[in-house]
Scaffold this motif. Structure first.
Motif, mmCIF file in Angstrom:
data_model
loop_
_atom_site.group_PDB
_atom_site.id
_atom_site.type_symbol
_atom_site.label_atom_id
_atom_site.label_comp_id
_atom_site.label_asym_id
_atom_site.label_seq_id
_atom_site.Cartn_x
_atom_site.Cartn_y
_atom_site.Cartn_z
ATOM 1 N N ASP A 36 -39.905 38.900 50.567
ATOM 2 C CA ASP A 36 -39.222 39.891 49.726
ATOM 3 C C ASP A 36 -39.950 39.983 48.386
ATOM 4 O OD1 ASP A 36 -37.566 41.606 48.409
ATOM 5 O OD2 ASP A 36 -35.782 40.336 48.479
ATOM 6 N N ARG A 65 -32.616 45.213 48.602
ATOM 7 C CA ARG A 65 -31.195 45.031 48.868
ATOM 8 C C ARG A 65 -30.887 45.061 50.363
ATOM 9 N NH1 ARG A 65 -29.966 42.034 45.855
ATOM 10 N NH2 ARG A 65 -27.833 42.275 46.633
ATOM 11 N N ASP A 88 -27.123 31.293 52.686
ATOM 12 C CA ASP A 88 -27.422 31.721 51.321
ATOM 13 C C ASP A 88 -28.299 32.968 51.322
ATOM 14 O OD1 ASP A 88 -25.988 29.610 50.308
ATOM 15 O OD2 ASP A 88 -27.741 28.299 50.090
ATOM 16 N N ILE A 89 -29.271 33.014 52.227
ATOM 17 C CA ILE A 89 -30.164 34.181 52.302
ATOM 18 C C ILE A 89 -29.375 35.435 52.658
ATOM 19 C CG2 ILE A 89 -32.016 35.217 53.675
ATOM 20 C CD1 ILE A 89 -33.255 32.407 53.836
ATOM 21 N N ARG A 115 -27.489 37.206 49.876
ATOM 22 C CA ARG A 115 -28.220 37.870 48.784
ATOM 23 C C ARG A 115 -28.330 39.379 48.973
ATOM 24 N NH1 ARG A 115 -33.683 34.338 49.002
ATOM 25 N NH2 ARG A 115 -32.753 32.246 49.039
ATOM 26 N N TYR A 116 -28.087 39.861 50.185
ATOM 27 C CA TYR A 116 -28.424 41.248 50.487
ATOM 28 C C TYR A 116 -27.176 42.073 50.787
ATOM 29 C CZ TYR A 116 -33.119 39.445 50.608
ATOM 30 O OH TYR A 116 -34.305 38.846 50.241
#
Length: 645
Positions: free
Chosen positions: A540, A545, A589-590, A593-594
């Protein structure tokens, strides 16, 4: 005169256009144009030798130093109905002077050996593509068989393409008239004539193919000589005919690869080599118990050639016997493997559950194909994920590992072996038909680059009773891995009971105690949950997003689509899972984020189902189950809609 070629950094893999630079014309020769990449598809009846033709062109392309990716596509029947659309066999090769990831979306060149091959594939061609057709096969009967009322070579339907009508059969028979062959025997070499022509068009080396033919037909030197003659005749035809006024050069991909020794490798071959390497690194004999099944059989074939590395292969009478023998070999101290595809996994499920209960290392290699039942044996799919996760009675957790490219099958085999021997558990390795039969360049690793997989067998007592007696407890666990000791039969003092009935913690004795069963079930689950796997990497660079999350063989098309989106200014992040059970610790967690998570899969949303259930994320599925891999363009369109939506 120099040629302008776009640099690798400027390319987006999977685009429909081929960049053509300046052209040069040596004195007394035809025009030579420099290309940065080409996609060629050979197509004909399943008996026309299209897979062999594609393999040979691929081998010469690999030796030349191009990056490449291939897509073999053939019927399930050994000899499919000749001249019919279901009987068409094809081989697609994408090669370039830069890093590529897929076999390409649309061929620049189609070699069609008959009307069925043309009709089955012409819809995939972009306008302006080159079509080489064997005009000898365009008889009225052959055309009517596939629904052509008039000849497509004459009715103007191919006006948007560069058509090269070539009487391949006639030219081949003429080239071989000095050989003592029947016409039918001579006609079989027409694929070599076509290979020679394409080798001339793209400046491929010839020595390797001629050496291959001499070796393949060493016991039939007349046939070897005839095939070489046909191959040379095809080359000379390209050099002399006026219909082919231009040849092409695709330079080696000098900057695409780190330094090293490379070879072209298919997924099944890489997986077989990975198993052998794992055997050497564990210092355990490799045992394969297998029953032949498409598309996994190549692993059995390859491993049977390597007895010099201590490999033993057993072709069993059925799938159940294959895994039973493998589990017995695991109990005896071997690195045990069984190979199959989806239907075979169903038959092996009880023994996989037994391996979970016995807590023995066992590699279950599933080369996925289209299902259910017999389904599509020669087509690809990713639809066995939930079967690998849950396809057993009771609570029987099994780690799952998936390679992402043909060459990555080598590393995935090593990783599956690491987990199996470290945690004393069966492990699923989920490849698929696309990876198994496809190929790409592979850097041969040095020995010191391979992981240390050393195994320590139990040697003596590991528990002291209240009265001070030292005994061996077969279910006394390592406090870090929760693995039980691996005791080789015949070791004095390590005799113990095995079987499918629930074991007592520690002693391994039969136990029907409810509390003990609850404890053992939870402990086996905790062992799998606690397997150490690397954190998931996220690509990324721009603070996107939207995240596209994939697994297995979707890596190439997804990455090509992401490159395309970014080249056009779009923002999208990418992550690709190798470990599907347990998931990497940072996956939750990843995902958090989006704003959007898109999961492309060649099934009806199996990973997306797991992601939604475990992380409560509204993952968007994009699914395909047509037996073919994704195309980069279709994924790019889906990602654009997700970003803009």
């Amino acid at each position: 005169m120099t040629s302008q070629v776009s640099s690798p950094a400027e390319q987006a893999d999977g685009t429909d256009e081929t960049v053509v630079g300046a052209q040069r014309k040596p004195v007394g020769a035809k025009d030579v144009r420099r290309l940065d990449r080409v996609i060629i598809r050979f197509a004909g009846d399943s008996g026309d030798g299209m897979q062999l033709t594609g393999d040979r062109f691929t081998s010469e392309t690999a030796s030349f130093g191009n990056d490449l990716s291939t897509l073999p596509n053939f019927p399930a029947e050994i000899r499919a109905p000749a001249g019919t659309l279901p009987g068409v066999s094809s081989f697609q090769l994408h090669f370039a002077d830069h890093d590529i990831l897929t076999p390409g979306d649309a061929p620049n060149v189609l070699v069609a050996m008959n009307p069925a091959a043309l009709k089955a594939n012409v819809g995939d061609l972009p306008r302006g593509a080159e079509i080489i057709v064997n005009t000898d096969e365009f008889t009225r009967r052959a055309m009517q068989k596939v629904g052509y009322d008039t000849s497509p070579l004459e009715d103007g339907s191919l006006d948007g393409y560069h058509l090269h009508p070539v009487p391949l059969t006639t030219l081949t028979v003429e080239a071989l008239k000095e050989f003592d062959l029947s016409r039918k025997e001579a006609e079989r070499s027409k694929n070599m004539f076509a290979l020679g022509l394409l080798s001339w068009m793209y400046h491929r080396p010839t020595e390797g193919t001629e050496k291959f033919l001499r070796s393949k037909f060493a016991k039939k030197p007349e046939i070897a000589a005839a095939n070489i003659a046909a191959y040379r005749a095809g080359w000379n035809f390209g050099e002399t005919t006026e219909d082919f006024a231009v040849s092409y050069e695709v330079a080696p991909a000098a900057t695409a690869f780190p330094p090293g020794t490379y070879r072209n490798i298919s997924g099944n071959l890489a997986l077989a080599y990975g198993l052998i390497a794992a055997s050497r690194q564990t210092d355990l004999p490799l045992f394969l118990g297998s029953y032949p099944i498409t598309p996994a059989s190549d692993i059995l074939h390859e491993l049977s050639r390597h007895k010099n590395f201590g490999v033993r292969t057993f072709q069993a009478e059925d799938e159940i016997a294959g895994i039973g023998a493998a589990l017995g070999a695991a109990f005896g101290g071997s690195l045990a493997v069984t190979t199959t595809s989806g239907p075979g996994v169903a038959l092996k499920s009880e023994t996989i559950g037994l391996a979970v209960s016995l807590e023995l290392p066992l590699l279950v290699v599933d080369i996925q194909r289209g299902g259910p039942s017999t389904g599509l044996p020669t087509k690809t799919e990713q639809a066995d994920l939930l079967q690998a996760m849950y396809g057993r009675n009771g609570e029987a957790p099994v780690p799952v590992v998936a390679p992402r490219t043909p060459a990555d099958c080598f590393e995935a085999a090593l990783e599956a072996a690491r987990i199996a021997v470290t945690y004393r558990t069966p492990v699923f390795l989920l490849s698929d038909g696309y990876l198994a039969n496809g190929s790409e360049p592979w850097r041969i690793p040095e020995r010191d680059e391979l992981p240390d997989l050393a195994v320590r067998f139990a040697q003596g007592p590991n528990h002291t009773l209240d009265d001070g007696t030292e005994v061996f407890w077969p279910y006394q666990r390592d406090p870090h891995t929760l693995a039980r000791p691996w005791a080789v039969p015949g070791t004095p003092g390590l005799e113990h009971r095995i079987g499918g009935i629930e074991k007592q913690d520690g002693t391994g004795n039969i136990s029907y105690d409810p509390a003990n069963h609850d404890f053992m079930v939870r402990t086996r689950q905790a062992k799998v949950d606690g397997i150490e796997v690397p954190d998931l990497d996220v690509d990324d660079p721009d603070g996107a997003r939207t995240l596209v999350l994939g697994w297995g063989s979707t890596y190439g098309p997804i990455t090509a689509a992401v490159r395309r989106i970014r080249k056009e200014g779009g923002l999208v992040a990418q992550a690709h899972l190798r470990h599907l059970n347990p998931f990497p610790a940072n996956l939750g967690d990843i995902l958090g984020r989006y704003d959007k998570v898109v999961v492309p899969e060649m099934n009806l949303g199996q990973l997306a189902t797991l992601i939604r259930a475990k992380y409560l994320v509204d993952a968007q599925s994009y699914n395909q189950v047509n037996g073919m891999p994704f195309k980069a363009e279709q994924l790019a369109t889906v990602l654009k809609e997700a970003i803009d939506g």
